[in-house]
Design an enzyme around this catalytic site. Sequence first.
Site, short mmCIF file in Angstrom:
data_model
loop_
_atom_site.label_atom_id
_atom_site.label_comp_id
_atom_site.label_asym_id
_atom_site.label_seq_id
_atom_site.Cartn_x
_atom_site.Cartn_y
_atom_site.Cartn_z
CG HIS A 126 -1.33 2.88 4.51
ND1 HIS A 126 -1.60 1.55 4.29
CD2 HIS A 126 -0.52 2.92 5.61
CE1 HIS A 126 -0.99 0.81 5.19
NE2 HIS A 126 -0.33 1.63 6.01
CB CYS B 204 -0.94 0.02 1.21
SG CYS B 204 -1.81 -1.50 1.53
#
Length: 518
Positions: free
Chosen positions: A82, A19
């Site tokens: 993130h 991610c």
Amino acid sequence: EFAAEGVTFTSWYSAHHVCSPSRFSMMTGRLPVRGGIGLHQQPNTNGVFTSEAVGGIPQNETTIAEVLSDNGYGTYMVGKWHLGQTEEHLPTKHGFDYYYGIPFSCDMGISAWQFQAEDRPPFHASPLPLIEQDEVIEQPTNLATLTERYVNQSIKYLHEASQTPDKPFYMYVAFNHIHTPWFASKAFCNTSSRGMAGDAAQEMDHAVGQIMAAAKDLGIDEDVVWFFTSDNGAPVFSDEYGNGPLRDGKTTTWEGGVREPAAIRWKGHIEPGQISDSLVGTYDIFPTILSIANISTEAAFAPKADIRLETGHSLGADSPVLDGRDLSPILFESTTSEVRDCLMLYYSPQDADVLNTSRAIGAVRCGDYKAHYFTETSRTVVPAVPDGVHDPPLLYNLASDIGESHPIDPTSDEYKKEMQTINAALQAHLETVDLVPCQMVSQDDGCNTTNAPECVGGSDISARVCKDPHSPAKYPQWPNCTSNPEYYGTAECRQTHPQCIAECMPESEQGWDWAQVH
């Protein structure tokens, strides 16, 4: 419908197999190695920022949101970020006027879908937070209604944007689907023949359709350029259906870990129903948007020139290395156009030297050929390939072997010819890579295993997201930082889904009264 009304890309790659690094590239148009993200990692983190990350996207990086904001656009983000959860790393500090979402993956906090009360180093047990702007508004997040709320927030912004047609806008919607724990609302529970991951996929598909429908109803659909893709491949260790014909999945540089579905549509401008096999990736979104918005790269990077000069964070204060390519030739001229010859795929072993080609570089693709210098496997795939450095590198022709099952004989003329091209491209790329501060680990947490000039990351409980650090005084039966204990009992689908009961819930949880769990 989305794909049918635009260009579908069949050789679209994420910049990384997990991610945080891939999202960095989407935001900046640069490979994650250039930001010190993903290459050096804490143990057990796979190269992503933890829920207690000290670091995040560097302040001297320029995001697409910052560029567009500087050029008069409204900027709005909904969903998973993130790239750091401390205040200075949140979206609102990197160009977004508004943010609503979970700042990291939905498996990085306690929720009704993942009630993990004990610490799992390097993570401490904290409830999953929902943030608006830079304030925690819910903890734990009610995942059963999250996707619907993401849709509502997105439609709300589209409505506001439609009221000011002279002000352009940029909206980034990053669903927490599809990610473990496979959550879904009651309406989508048990609706897919592909299990829990299928339920989540169907809910996300429906959500995208609602946002598109709202744009049409508001009369702005033909004024909007739509991009759709993913940050990495499916994790085959928890999604039994994997990545179709592609080998392996998330956390690897095999095709299943980095080759993603993608489509771009712009009604009235992009011819519908097209398919392109050109070699492209997520970091091409940045320069493509600049081109469509008629913003030069020089103008885009100028505002942070002084910061970059002070830190030495790029090859030149006014000219950061931009790895992305403008996709306009493919979108508006010919889908057979090529914007690059080769594409670099970094792996990220913890002790990798960013300039060590056999460790940090996992693979390189040039044309139809892909060479693997280093591989790791997330689960056994037939035919098996040993993990580690490959000398000589493994070489596959993806045009005839998309599943990477038949490596080309290293003694063949074909191998020698293609590897000469690939090695030359790799060396040319490495000459553009500077050593920069590592954002993933701290100076005391394994930095001596890297060649980074310094390490400014790591995890610390003081950096966790916590709405109420004194919550045990109010709710002694719940984990610290709990502000909404009522949401620990909102996983109806999880409690009734046969696959989830069998596979997701620890034996000790099966049979619990989730409305009373504590």
